[in-house]
Design an enzyme around this catalytic site. Sequence first.
Site: not given
Length: 545
Positions: A64, A87, A109, A139, A222
Amino acid sequence: MVCWPAWTGWFSCASPWWVTIRRRWVLPWPASSWTNAEEERCWRESGRRECPPRVTVYLVGAGPGDPGLLTVRGAEVLARADVVVHDRLADPYLLRLAPARADRVDVGKSPGAPVAQDDINALLVARARAGQAVVRLKGGDPFVFGRGGEEAQALLDAGVDFEVVPGVTAAVGVPAYAGVPLTHRGLSAAFTVVTGHSRHAVDHEVDWEALAKVGGTVVVLMGVAHRADIARRLMAGGLADTTPVLAVRWGTRSAQLSMRTTLADLGVAALEPPATIVIGAVASLDLSWFERRPLLGRKVVVTRSSGQAPALVDRLRARGAEAVELAVIEIGEPADGGQALRAAAARAGTYDWVVFTSANAVTRLVGLLRDGRDLGSAKLAAIGPGTLAALAERCLVADLAPERFVAEALLDDFPAPDGAGRRVLLPRAAVAREVLPERLRDLGWEVDVVEAYRTGLPRPSAGALAAVAGADAVAFTSASTVTGFLEVAGINRMPPVVACIGPVTAAAARDAGVRVDVVAEDHTLDGLVAALVSALANSCRWPAT
């Protein structure tokens, strides 16, 4: 030597593994599933002695945020990668684990600017078919809301070998760093992980009312943009409006910031992505440990060379700081290409003393020796724990090491020669203070000063310089790092707090017009970090943005 026509169309050659790796009875490459029938036939008919190693795409979970959460297997495959496809949240520290020659491709992203997944899939397939070892660094865990399954399916459909390296998902790692267990006797016997990333997912893919009735802990990844709708539907399903909620931004990183609220107030809480949201009775617990670290939320500029920076970076991270690496010096070859150093190494055993003032000098000189026997009867003197550690790594022990890590302290303890013609070898940087050789000559020693290395000025990226602008402090470990910082960054980028490892470095900074705020009492990296803790721990700290 074995040669084969690779499937890329190029003709390749390499030494067989049993020639280059002695006393290692291991398979040179994985022996599971085959990419094609021709390769399988090659292995079966040749007894594995004339077939090229198969290239694999590794789908690696980076964890993370904290680079220390990368698995051992993840570090292993990164170390032999030809290309790393990563990422936006991948820590630069992890990218450094890949070989310097490896290509690093950012397919990050970011919210509002998605990269087409099909393009990423095509990139992985193309690089693998080009004969490269590909690490897809993602991630968290690649199979937990990481679209790793889609990438694995694309590779499988293309006939490309792959391996999945699981990672620590934010759903588990972030609450742990915030001091909240997902299960706790008497509070929660289960947890559910859901995504709130898209409008469609919130409205159609998750039955929030049913989830409320299941009980236990709900972890939303998210979900910041749709948190109000998520809270409303969970309350509609029966969860009390007073249900505790923990929201953690930038979890497991130095910028980690935890906020506690209730389900009723989640929609209006000031929260920005990236954040992990924990909903349930366990969110009322506060078993904090990470956020108690004294330098949490602080940014400290590390000015050492790239090869030496990790020792200080690791110490700063252990105390919660974010280390901003800005290498302002680089170690290079002597002006003569090392000719004088090689000559000195060849006659090292003829000296009475060899004096080392830095780990770099140890590395340069001792690296030219066959082993310690080449030193003959010469005694060794060393200044500083880093220099002593460099000697110890080579099974050498200093005969003289002053308690204070400055040349003056060594001179206080250095013996006078017991006759004429006694000699001292002093390998060191091209630019250094003259106090040591001059005082040794005053004592009666014949001193050969040999240039072991030179310090040059690298060219930091614009991004690295921009990161310095927001730093809380800078750590200088030598006079050359002070000079280097002023050359590559300028005094206007000097952070509010300036810390120096010792008096010599501090004097160089003051001479250059730099205000020094703190000098380490113990002139070591640990002492430098302790000085930073003292200077920064009790000052104001703004929330991360």
